[in-house]
Design a protein around this motif. Structure first.
Motif, PDB file in Angstrom:
ATOM      1  N   GLU B  94      40.126  41.284  40.458  1.00  0.00           N
ATOM      2  CA  GLU B  94      40.331  43.111  39.913  1.00  0.00           C
ATOM      3  C   GLU B  94      39.289  43.611  39.115  1.00  0.00           C
ATOM      4  O   GLU B  94      39.253  43.174  37.958  1.00  0.00           O
ATOM      5  N   ARG B  95      38.716  44.614  38.931  1.00  0.00           N
ATOM      6  CA  ARG B  95      38.002  44.978  38.943  1.00  0.00           C
ATOM      7  C   ARG B  95      38.651  46.424  37.996  1.00  0.00           C
ATOM      8  O   ARG B  95      39.152  47.290  39.353  1.00  0.00           O
ATOM      9  N   VAL B  96      38.149  46.234  36.862  1.00  0.00           N
ATOM     10  CA  VAL B  96      39.882  47.609  36.173  1.00  0.00           C
ATOM     11  C   VAL B  96      38.538  48.697  35.499  1.00  0.00           C
ATOM     12  O   VAL B  96      38.296  48.129  34.620  1.00  0.00           O
ATOM     13  N   ASN B  97      38.545  49.943  35.913  1.00  0.00           N
ATOM     14  CA  ASN B  97      38.324  50.695  34.906  1.00  0.00           C
ATOM     15  C   ASN B  97      38.579  51.103  33.889  1.00  0.00           C
ATOM     16  O   ASN B  97      39.851  51.685  33.982  1.00  0.00           O
ATOM     17  N   LEU B  98      38.639  51.486  32.556  1.00  0.00           N
ATOM     18  CA  LEU B  98      38.522  51.901  31.217  1.00  0.00           C
ATOM     19  C   LEU B  98      37.338  52.669  30.904  1.00  0.00           C
ATOM     20  O   LEU B  98      36.766  53.031  30.648  1.00  0.00           O
ATOM     21  N   MET B  99      38.370  53.626  29.667  1.00  0.00           N
ATOM     22  CA  MET B  99      37.643  54.472  29.220  1.00  0.00           C
ATOM     23  C   MET B  99      38.536  53.761  27.918  1.00  0.00           C
ATOM     24  O   MET B  99      38.851  53.248  27.519  1.00  0.00           O
ATOM     25  N   THR B 100      37.127  53.863  26.972  1.00  0.00           N
ATOM     26  CA  THR B 100      37.522  53.548  25.846  1.00  0.00           C
ATOM     27  C   THR B 100      36.148  54.619  24.669  1.00  0.00           C
ATOM     28  O   THR B 100      35.530  55.157  25.201  1.00  0.00           O
ATOM     29  N   PRO B 101      36.370  54.136  23.696  1.00  0.00           N
ATOM     30  CA  PRO B 101      36.293  54.986  22.331  1.00  0.00           C
ATOM     31  C   PRO B 101      34.301  55.200  22.680  1.00  0.00           C
ATOM     32  O   PRO B 101      33.167  55.873  22.594  1.00  0.00           O
ATOM     33  N   GLU B 102      33.211  54.288  23.770  1.00  0.00           N
ATOM     34  CA  GLU B 102      32.298  54.142  23.278  1.00  0.00           C
ATOM     35  C   GLU B 102      31.785  54.550  24.583  1.00  0.00           C
ATOM     36  O   GLU B 102      30.713  54.006  25.824  1.00  0.00           O
ATOM     37  N   GLY B 103      33.106  55.147  25.524  1.00  0.00           N
ATOM     38  CA  GLY B 103      32.455  55.092  27.271  1.00  0.00           C
ATOM     39  C   GLY B 103      33.299  54.402  27.976  1.00  0.00           C
ATOM     40  O   GLY B 103      34.118  53.688  27.792  1.00  0.00           O
ATOM     41  N   PRO B 104      32.854  54.688  29.214  1.00  0.00           N
ATOM     42  CA  PRO B 104      33.619  53.789  30.341  1.00  0.00           C
ATOM     43  C   PRO B 104      33.082  52.438  30.609  1.00  0.00           C
ATOM     44  O   PRO B 104      31.814  52.231  30.659  1.00  0.00           O
ATOM     45  N   ARG B 105      34.152  51.296  31.005  1.00  0.00           N
ATOM     46  CA  ARG B 105      33.718  50.011  30.982  1.00  0.00           C
ATOM     47  C   ARG B 105      34.761  50.031  32.331  1.00  0.00           C
ATOM     48  O   ARG B 105      35.332  50.379  32.337  1.00  0.00           O
ATOM     49  N   SER B 106      34.217  48.613  32.344  1.00  0.00           N
ATOM     50  CA  SER B 106      34.763  48.458  33.295  1.00  0.00           C
ATOM     51  C   SER B 106      34.994  46.399  32.663  1.00  0.00           C
ATOM     52  O   SER B 106      34.450  45.577  32.217  1.00  0.00           O
ATOM     53  N   ALA B 107      36.398  46.549  33.216  1.00  0.00           N
ATOM     54  CA  ALA B 107      36.986  44.539  33.208  1.00  0.00           C
ATOM     55  C   ALA B 107      37.744  43.988  34.329  1.00  0.00           C
ATOM     56  O   ALA B 107      37.684  44.641  35.578  1.00  0.00           O
ATOM     57  N   TRP B 108      37.395  42.329  34.434  1.00  0.00           N
ATOM     58  CA  TRP B 108      37.889  41.794  35.422  1.00  0.00           C
ATOM     59  C   TRP B 108      38.878  40.678  35.143  1.00  0.00           C
ATOM     60  O   TRP B 108      39.298  40.792  33.955  1.00  0.00           O
ATOM     61  N   VAL B 109      39.733  41.087  35.899  1.00  0.00           N
ATOM     62  CA  VAL B 109      41.126  40.355  36.112  1.00  0.00           C
ATOM     63  C   VAL B 109      41.138  39.297  36.958  1.00  0.00           C
ATOM     64  O   VAL B 109      41.033  39.756  38.749  1.00  0.00           O
ATOM     65  N   ILE B 110      41.219  38.060  36.685  1.00  0.00           N
ATOM     66  CA  ILE B 110      41.766  37.401  38.509  1.00  0.00           C
ATOM     67  C   ILE B 110      43.282  37.616  38.501  1.00  0.00           C
ATOM     68  O   ILE B 110      43.885  36.793  37.962  1.00  0.00           O
ATOM     69  N   ALA B 111      43.268  37.586  39.976  1.00  0.00           N
ATOM     70  CA  ALA B 111      44.805  37.949  40.239  1.00  0.00           C
ATOM     71  C   ALA B 111      45.053  36.865  41.457  1.00  0.00           C
ATOM     72  O   ALA B 111      44.343  36.969  42.068  1.00  0.00           O
ATOM     73  N   THR B 112      46.194  36.596  41.119  1.00  0.00           N
ATOM     74  CA  THR B 112      46.920  35.404  42.982  1.00  0.00           C
ATOM     75  C   THR B 112      47.976  36.716  43.360  1.00  0.00           C
ATOM     76  O   THR B 112      48.833  36.534  42.597  1.00  0.00           O
ATOM     77  N   ASN B 113      47.572  37.352  44.825  1.00  0.00           N
ATOM     78  CA  ASN B 113      49.171  37.705  45.125  1.00  0.00           C
ATOM     79  C   ASN B 113      49.515  37.142  46.245  1.00  0.00           C
ATOM     80  O   ASN B 113      49.042  36.507  47.033  1.00  0.00           O
ATOM     81  N   VAL B 114      50.761  37.606  46.433  1.00  0.00           N
ATOM     82  CA  VAL B 114      51.513  35.628  47.306  1.00  0.00           C
ATOM     83  C   VAL B 114      51.910  36.901  48.103  1.00  0.00           C
ATOM     84  O   VAL B 114      53.121  37.863  47.886  1.00  0.00           O
ATOM     85  N   TYR B 115      52.163  37.586  49.183  1.00  0.00           N
ATOM     86  CA  TYR B 115      53.117  37.846  50.246  1.00  0.00           C
ATOM     87  C   TYR B 115      53.762  37.599  51.989  1.00  0.00           C
ATOM     88  O   TYR B 115      53.086  36.122  51.575  1.00  0.00           O
ATOM     89  N   GLN B 116      54.752  37.524  51.954  1.00  0.00           N
ATOM     90  CA  GLN B 116      55.726  36.550  53.031  1.00  0.00           C
ATOM     91  C   GLN B 116      56.071  38.329  54.219  1.00  0.00           C
ATOM     92  O   GLN B 116      56.136  38.877  53.798  1.00  0.00           O
ATOM     93  N   LYS B 117      56.033  37.799  54.727  1.00  0.00           N
ATOM     94  CA  LYS B 117      56.829  38.348  55.991  1.00  0.00           C
ATOM     95  C   LYS B 117      58.365  38.361  56.019  1.00  0.00           C
ATOM     96  O   LYS B 117      58.993  37.590  56.094  1.00  0.00           O
ATOM     97  N   THR B 118      58.341  39.844  56.021  1.00  0.00           N
ATOM     98  CA  THR B 118      59.855  40.463  55.871  1.00  0.00           C
ATOM     99  C   THR B 118      60.290  40.786  57.312  1.00  0.00           C
ATOM    100  O   THR B 118      59.638  41.013  58.114  1.00  0.00           O
TER     101      THR B 118
END
Lengths: 148, 148
Positions: B94-118
Motif C-alpha cells: 500500500e502506498r499511503v500519501n501523507l501530508m507532513t510538516p515537510e510537505g507531501p510524503r509517501s509511506a509504504w505498508v505491507i498488507a495481506t488481504n484474504v477474501y472468501q466467496k460468500t
C-alpha cells in the motif's frame, strides 16, 4: 513386503499443518517447515519488520538464515479460525520465548496464517507476522493513532 | 413498477471487493468500507502497530476512529494473488500519501488481504497490515535479524 518408508505427512487439516509449522520452527527443521508450505510460486511470507517474501526460494532462504542463528521457540495461542471448505484463515498470537541478558522473556507476535486445501493436503500459502510486543496484546481494543 | 433502489454491489471478484475497500478508505466512507467485509463475527483486522481486532463491531470501531481524523489515501500496488475457487489471498504494497510538516510524503505498508466467496459475493475476511516504511519495500530480500 510393505515399504518401511513412512507415508508422507497427510496434513489432513489446517490445524495439523499449523502444528507442523510451529514444531518445525521450534526444532529448526527446514525440510519439515517447508513441507508445511504449498508448492506454489506465489506463497507469501512477511516476518516481523521484514520485507515481503514471495515464492518458495525466498521464503526458504529467510528461514534458513534464521535457523543459522538458532531455533525459534514460538507457540501459537488464542487461535481464531475462519474456515471454508477449501481454505482456512487462522489468526494467532504467537508467544515467543527468548533468552535475554536479563533472563528468559516472552514476546508476542500477531500472525495471520492462511491455508489452502491442495492435492497434497492442507498447506500454508501465506504467513504474515507483525513486530513483537513485550506485553500480551490486547484484544479488540480501539485502534489508537495508526497509519491506517 | 420496478424499484428504484440500486442493486447491492455484486462484488463479483476479490479484485472488485479490494477496489471497494481502498476507495472507501480514500473517501472515508464507513458504510461502503464495512460492506466489503464478510458478515462474520470471526473477521480479523490488524492495523500497523495495532492490536488484533476480531469481529464486526471491533473492526468498524477502529475504522470509525480513523475516519474521525480524516480519510486514508492508501493505494494498493504490486498485488500478488493466490486464487482458489472460493477464496483469494492478495498481498499488496500500500502506498499511503501523507501530508507532513515537510510537505507531501509517501509511506509504504505491507498488507495481506484474504477474501472468501460468500452468498453475498466476494468479501474481505482478514486484513493484516504491517507498520509503514518510508522507503519502498524491497522484494524477496533475505530477512535480516528478526524475531522470527
Amino acid at each position: 513386503m510393505p515399504s518401511r518408508k513412512p507415508p508422507p505427512s497427510a496434513l489432513g487439516s489446517a490445524d495439523e499443518t499449523e502444528a507442523q509449522f510451529y514444531e518445525a520452527l521450534q526444532q529448526g527443521d527446514i525440510e519439515r517447515l517447508m513441507a508445511a508450505w504449498a508448492d506454489d510460486e506465489e506463497i507469501v511470507c512477511v516476518h516481523p519488520g521484514g520485507p515481503r517474501l514471495v515464492g518458495i526460494a525466498a521464503v526458504r532462504a529467510a528461514f534458513e538464515s534464521m535457523f543459522s542463528h538458532g531455533t525459534i521457540d514460538a507457540h501459537p495461542e488464542r487461535v481464531r479460525r475462519l474456515q471454508s471448505p477449501m481454505s482456512a484463515v487462522h489468526s494467532v498470537l504467537e508467544r515467543v520465548n527468548l533468552m535475554t541478558p536479563e533472563g528468559p522473556r516472552s514476546a508476542w507476535v500477531i500472525a495471520t496464517n492462511v491455508y489452502q486445501k491442495t492435492p497434497q493436503g492442507w498447506r500454508l500459502v501465506a504467513h504474515h507476522a507483525s513486530p513483537g510486543l513485550q506485553d500480551e496484546p490486547a484484544e479488540a481494543a480501539q485502534a489508537s493513532s495508526v497509519l491506517h
